[in-house]
Design an enzyme around this catalytic site. Sequence first.
Site, PDB file in Angstrom:
ATOM      1  N   HIS A 232       1.535 -10.497  -5.946  1.00 37.49           N
ATOM      2  CA  HIS A 232       2.673  -9.710  -5.446  1.00 37.49           C
ATOM      3  C   HIS A 232       2.721  -9.621  -3.918  1.00 37.49           C
ATOM      4  O   HIS A 232       3.097  -8.576  -3.358  1.00 37.49           O
ATOM      5  CB  HIS A 232       2.680  -8.292  -6.054  1.00 37.49           C
ATOM      6  N   CYS A 233       2.325 -10.695  -3.248  1.00 38.61           N
ATOM      7  CA  CYS A 233       2.303 -10.705  -1.768  1.00 38.61           C
ATOM      8  C   CYS A 233       1.464  -9.557  -1.222  1.00 38.61           C
ATOM      9  O   CYS A 233       1.825  -8.921  -0.219  1.00 38.61           O
ATOM     10  CB  CYS A 233       3.704 -10.636  -1.177  1.00 38.61           C
ATOM     11  N   ALA A 234       0.383  -9.255  -1.919  1.00 41.46           N
ATOM     12  CA  ALA A 234      -0.502  -8.179  -1.460  1.00 41.46           C
ATOM     13  C   ALA A 234      -1.942  -8.591  -1.765  1.00 41.46           C
ATOM     14  O   ALA A 234      -2.685  -7.871  -2.434  1.00 41.46           O
ATOM     15  CB  ALA A 234      -0.135  -6.866  -2.145  1.00 41.46           C
TER      16      ALA A 234
END
Length: 394
Positions: free
Chosen positions: A350-352
């Site tokens: 999740h782009c994290a």
Amino acid sequence: MYKNDFPFFKNSSVTYLDNAATTQKPQAVLNKILEYYTNYCSNTHRSNHGDANKATKEFEETRTILKEFINAKDESEIIFTKGVTESLNMVASIFAKEFKTIIISSIEHHSNITPWHMQNRTLHQGLEVVNIKENLEFDFEHFEELLKANPNSFVSITHVSNAFGVKHNIKKIAKLTHKYNSYLMVDGAQSLAHFEIDVQDLDVDFYAISSHKTYGPTGVGALYVKQELLEKLKTYQTGGATINDVNFQRSLMLSSPYKFEAGTQNIADVIAFKEALKYIKNIGYKTIHTIEEEIYSYLHNELKKIENIILYNNVENSIVSKSFNIKDINSEDIGILLDKMHIAVRAGHHCAQPIMKKLNIDGTIRVSIAFYNTKEDIDIFIKALKKAITMLKD
Ligand SMILES: Cc1ncc(COP(=O)(O)O)c(C=O)c1O
């Protein structure tokens, strides 16, 4: 049945539970895009003919509506951008760059991490990271320690985590930030679709907004800048429509917001964004909150019943997004099977990535709801999830 307002649901058989990635767009937004291109397609803030004036009026109306929506003091505080990513990068390069220390949290989206690396900052070398507690809540004690050791810093924190749905107490973060003579920017990508933002009450210095996560078109966002700071902000890009007077010796800029909006803007989509805001206003955050809260806790309770599930966030400190794993099964494999069963969720990091690394996982399956979702969507999803688990275990 709010789904009737969204053409996507008439044309697609997908159970859409990926609203943190982007939301669907109501008919009114689509109509407005078509209206601009078919009735008065012209550039803004340049020509002086009827259609150009109409386009400019419609464009500026979005600014006024957004200003009122987030309770900014003045239109000059609202700068249109491509989205949260551009807003954060813009502040990083025109304002925050000068600060010795940047403070973020360990649950940020890559958009609020990579701009700081681009300035050659690394952990403890110009970049400090606030711990997130075991329940994924913001560690205020650690935050204050960091501020005490690094007063006059620039703080940049997400309002709601896209990966886990955890909501931070921005008012409290702002108070502490200002106590130590620092500035606060908030990544509001996951906020405006779900709850009211009052920038004056929160007392933030910068607030980044995304249209496409708020039922509006893609490629549009906004940056709120507190009025007192506007004069301190250098221009980011220059060119057409930013200029008051130019000769070969110098360029004199217009005032905000125009000096920040160089070149032809994403006119149709900015104009259409106001329809999304009007749509939300018509329904009301109270109704949105009631629906989302009910579906969210239903989702949580149904997930809890699944054998070998690992849940990361609890309902008390989170909104709309639920992240989980199933013991010994790769999240991406579940995502692929759910897709085959026409369920749209997101699987992965999740782009994290930093928070995933901190939790020692590659990723999660994230189910993110919006007010148009129903308990029936959750039932369909849970049934498909159980089927996917059985297939992957055999
Ligand atoms: C928390 C968070 N920050 C930033 C972004 C980037 O926003 P945008 O797509 O508007 O650039 C996202 C999008 O996924 C997000 O969820």
